[in-house]
Design a protein around this motif. Sequence first.
Motif, PDB file in Angstrom:
ATOM      1  N   PRO A  57      62.903 114.200  68.803  1.00  0.00           N
ATOM      2  CA  PRO A  57      63.277 113.104  67.914  1.00  0.00           C
ATOM      3  C   PRO A  57      64.646 113.365  67.287  1.00  0.00           C
ATOM      4  O   PRO A  57      65.022 114.515  67.065  1.00  0.00           O
ATOM      5  N   VAL A  58      65.346 112.282  67.000  1.00  0.00           N
ATOM      6  CA  VAL A  58      66.663 112.381  66.377  1.00  0.00           C
ATOM      7  C   VAL A  58      66.530 112.489  64.864  1.00  0.00           C
ATOM      8  O   VAL A  58      67.240 113.240  64.227  1.00  0.00           O
ATOM      9  N   GLY A  59      65.608 111.754  64.288  1.00  0.00           N
ATOM     10  CA  GLY A  59      65.470 111.725  62.832  1.00  0.00           C
ATOM     11  C   GLY A  59      64.129 112.239  62.368  1.00  0.00           C
ATOM     12  O   GLY A  59      63.544 113.134  62.979  1.00  0.00           O
ATOM     13  N   ASP A  60      63.645 111.618  61.300  1.00  0.00           N
ATOM     14  CA  ASP A  60      62.381 112.036  60.701  1.00  0.00           C
ATOM     15  C   ASP A  60      61.193 111.717  61.594  1.00  0.00           C
ATOM     16  O   ASP A  60      61.195 110.730  62.340  1.00  0.00           O
ATOM     17  N   VAL A  61      60.172 112.546  61.477  1.00  0.00           N
ATOM     18  CA  VAL A  61      58.926 112.375  62.222  1.00  0.00           C
ATOM     19  C   VAL A  61      57.804 112.162  61.223  1.00  0.00           C
ATOM     20  O   VAL A  61      57.732 112.837  60.193  1.00  0.00           O
ATOM     21  N   LEU A  62      56.921 111.230  61.548  1.00  0.00           N
ATOM     22  CA  LEU A  62      55.773 110.924  60.709  1.00  0.00           C
ATOM     23  C   LEU A  62      54.508 111.302  61.455  1.00  0.00           C
ATOM     24  O   LEU A  62      54.349 110.982  62.630  1.00  0.00           O
ATOM     25  N   GLY A  63      53.594 111.993  60.792  1.00  0.00           N
ATOM     26  CA  GLY A  63      52.253 112.223  61.316  1.00  0.00           C
ATOM     27  C   GLY A  63      51.354 111.124  60.799  1.00  0.00           C
ATOM     28  O   GLY A  63      51.441 110.748  59.629  1.00  0.00           O
ATOM     29  N   VAL A  64      50.505 110.599  61.680  1.00  0.00           N
ATOM     30  CA  VAL A  64      49.649 109.479  61.303  1.00  0.00           C
ATOM     31  C   VAL A  64      48.231 109.720  61.805  1.00  0.00           C
ATOM     32  O   VAL A  64      48.024 109.978  62.991  1.00  0.00           O
ATOM     33  N   ARG A  65      47.286 109.604  60.919  1.00  0.00           N
ATOM     34  CA  ARG A  65      45.874 109.711  61.283  1.00  0.00           C
ATOM     35  C   ARG A  65      45.471 108.450  62.046  1.00  0.00           C
ATOM     36  O   ARG A  65      45.847 107.338  61.651  1.00  0.00           O
ATOM     37  N   VAL A  66      44.724 108.612  63.145  1.00  0.00           N
ATOM     38  CA  VAL A  66      44.208 107.479  63.907  1.00  0.00           C
ATOM     39  C   VAL A  66      42.691 107.581  63.972  1.00  0.00           C
ATOM     40  O   VAL A  66      42.107 108.608  63.606  1.00  0.00           O
ATOM     41  N   ALA A  67      42.046 106.534  64.464  1.00  0.00           N
ATOM     42  CA  ALA A  67      40.587 106.466  64.456  1.00  0.00           C
ATOM     43  C   ALA A  67      39.939 107.545  65.314  1.00  0.00           C
ATOM     44  O   ALA A  67      38.952 108.154  64.909  1.00  0.00           O
ATOM     45  N   ASP A  68      40.485 107.777  66.504  1.00  0.00           N
ATOM     46  CA  ASP A  68      39.865 108.736  67.420  1.00  0.00           C
ATOM     47  C   ASP A  68      40.827 109.047  68.562  1.00  0.00           C
ATOM     48  O   ASP A  68      41.933 108.514  68.615  1.00  0.00           O
ATOM     49  N   GLU A  69      40.378 109.902  69.474  1.00  0.00           N
ATOM     50  CA  GLU A  69      41.209 110.299  70.613  1.00  0.00           C
ATOM     51  C   GLU A  69      41.572 109.111  71.502  1.00  0.00           C
ATOM     52  O   GLU A  69      42.644 109.080  72.095  1.00  0.00           O
ATOM     53  N   GLY A  70      40.688 108.141  71.612  1.00  0.00           N
ATOM     54  CA  GLY A  70      40.970 106.955  72.425  1.00  0.00           C
ATOM     55  C   GLY A  70      42.164 106.180  71.896  1.00  0.00           C
ATOM     56  O   GLY A  70      43.039 105.774  72.662  1.00  0.00           O
ATOM     57  N   VAL A  71      42.199 105.977  70.596  1.00  0.00           N
ATOM     58  CA  VAL A  71      43.325 105.285  69.962  1.00  0.00           C
ATOM     59  C   VAL A  71      44.594 106.119  70.140  1.00  0.00           C
ATOM     60  O   VAL A  71      45.660 105.596  70.466  1.00  0.00           O
ATOM     61  N   LYS A  72      44.469 107.404  69.942  1.00  0.00           N
ATOM     62  CA  LYS A  72      45.611 108.306  70.110  1.00  0.00           C
ATOM     63  C   LYS A  72      46.192 108.181  71.514  1.00  0.00           C
ATOM     64  O   LYS A  72      47.399 107.972  71.687  1.00  0.00           O
ATOM     65  N   GLN A  73      45.340 108.275  72.524  1.00  0.00           N
ATOM     66  CA  GLN A  73      45.812 108.213  73.903  1.00  0.00           C
ATOM     67  C   GLN A  73      46.410 106.848  74.229  1.00  0.00           C
ATOM     68  O   GLN A  73      47.387 106.750  74.967  1.00  0.00           O
ATOM     69  N   ALA A  74      45.832 105.790  73.678  1.00  0.00           N
ATOM     70  CA  ALA A  74      46.370 104.441  73.902  1.00  0.00           C
ATOM     71  C   ALA A  74      47.776 104.304  73.324  1.00  0.00           C
ATOM     72  O   ALA A  74      48.673 103.751  73.975  1.00  0.00           O
ATOM     73  N   LEU A  75      47.991 104.801  72.118  1.00  0.00           N
ATOM     74  CA  LEU A  75      49.324 104.731  71.511  1.00  0.00           C
ATOM     75  C   LEU A  75      50.328 105.548  72.309  1.00  0.00           C
ATOM     76  O   LEU A  75      51.455 105.089  72.568  1.00  0.00           O
ATOM     77  N   LEU A  76      49.926 106.748  72.717  1.00  0.00           N
ATOM     78  CA  LEU A  76      50.832 107.606  73.488  1.00  0.00           C
ATOM     79  C   LEU A  76      51.217 106.954  74.813  1.00  0.00           C
ATOM     80  O   LEU A  76      52.374 107.021  75.234  1.00  0.00           O
ATOM     81  N   ALA A  77      50.259 106.309  75.458  1.00  0.00           N
ATOM     82  CA  ALA A  77      50.528 105.665  76.747  1.00  0.00           C
ATOM     83  C   ALA A  77      51.313 104.368  76.576  1.00  0.00           C
ATOM     84  O   ALA A  77      52.165 104.032  77.404  1.00  0.00           O
ATOM     85  N   ASP A  78      51.029 103.645  75.500  1.00  0.00           N
ATOM     86  CA  ASP A  78      51.637 102.337  75.276  1.00  0.00           C
ATOM     87  C   ASP A  78      53.130 102.418  75.001  1.00  0.00           C
ATOM     88  O   ASP A  78      53.901 101.593  75.491  1.00  0.00           O
ATOM     89  N   ASP A  79      53.562 103.386  74.199  1.00  0.00           N
ATOM     90  CA  ASP A  79      54.977 103.445  73.824  1.00  0.00           C
ATOM     91  C   ASP A  79      55.419 104.891  73.592  1.00  0.00           C
ATOM     92  O   ASP A  79      55.579 105.332  72.453  1.00  0.00           O
ATOM     93  N   PRO A  80      55.647 105.638  74.690  1.00  0.00           N
ATOM     94  CA  PRO A  80      56.045 107.040  74.541  1.00  0.00           C
ATOM     95  C   PRO A  80      57.431 107.237  73.924  1.00  0.00           C
ATOM     96  O   PRO A  80      57.770 108.353  73.535  1.00  0.00           O
ATOM     97  N   ASP A  81      58.212 106.161  73.812  1.00  0.00           N
ATOM     98  CA  ASP A  81      59.497 106.276  73.119  1.00  0.00           C
ATOM     99  C   ASP A  81      59.305 106.381  71.612  1.00  0.00           C
ATOM    100  O   ASP A  81      60.166 106.885  70.901  1.00  0.00           O
ATOM    101  N   VAL A  82      58.178 105.890  71.119  1.00  0.00           N
ATOM    102  CA  VAL A  82      57.878 105.914  69.680  1.00  0.00           C
ATOM    103  C   VAL A  82      56.863 107.002  69.350  1.00  0.00           C
ATOM    104  O   VAL A  82      57.049 107.778  68.423  1.00  0.00           O
ATOM    105  N   TYR A  83      55.781 107.055  70.125  1.00  0.00           N
ATOM    106  CA  TYR A  83      54.663 107.952  69.828  1.00  0.00           C
ATOM    107  C   TYR A  83      54.690 109.178  70.726  1.00  0.00           C
ATOM    108  O   TYR A  83      54.953 109.088  71.917  1.00  0.00           O
ATOM    109  N   PHE A  84      54.349 110.325  70.139  1.00  0.00           N
ATOM    110  CA  PHE A  84      54.250 111.557  70.911  1.00  0.00           C
ATOM    111  C   PHE A  84      53.299 112.500  70.199  1.00  0.00           C
ATOM    112  O   PHE A  84      52.791 112.206  69.120  1.00  0.00           O
ATOM    113  N   THR A  85      53.032 113.629  70.826  1.00  0.00           N
ATOM    114  CA  THR A  85      52.172 114.635  70.223  1.00  0.00           C
ATOM    115  C   THR A  85      52.661 116.005  70.664  1.00  0.00           C
ATOM    116  O   THR A  85      53.563 116.106  71.494  1.00  0.00           O
ATOM    117  N   THR A  86      52.096 117.011  70.079  1.00  0.00           N
ATOM    118  CA  THR A  86      52.381 118.394  70.449  1.00  0.00           C
ATOM    119  C   THR A  86      51.039 119.119  70.588  1.00  0.00           C
ATOM    120  O   THR A  86      50.013 118.618  70.105  1.00  0.00           O
TER     121      THR A  86
END
Length: 134
Positions: A57-86
């Motif tokens: 990331p170029v700037g600030d990073v935000l951690g965000v709680r999500v409902a479950d792993e399914g939601v997490k994986q959907a966000l990561l797949a939907d827009d990897p330019d915005v969402y990521f994980t480590t």
Amino acid sequence: MATLDDVRRLALALPRTGEKQSWGSAHWTVSSKGFVWERPLRRGDEEALRAAGVPLPVGDVLGVRVADEGVKQALLADDPDVYFTTPHFDGYPAVLVRLERIGEDELRELVEEAWLQRAPRTVSAAWLAEQGRG
């Protein structure tokens, strides 16, 4: 492009939300439960991202709680330019967000959904009713 000030404004507009510092970073809670937080990358995070070919990331990073792993994986797949994980977040229902790449409407939805996951049911139900979403 969103900023931590945008996160602060959105989070603190929600009922029973507070802000504290944790490890030198901003952390927003509802009834003492964290739902969004500033998440500077650590050296291990950066190494893991580089190894996976994920741009840092170029700037600030935000951690965000999500409902479950399914939601997490959907966000990561939907827009990897915005969402990521480590690897630090493996098995944990949270995503990391590149604030420089998320729009305000999407950020608002993300913060509100995270808050809804952590807020007491009576508080979230009352808020949803006020919003005409109950």
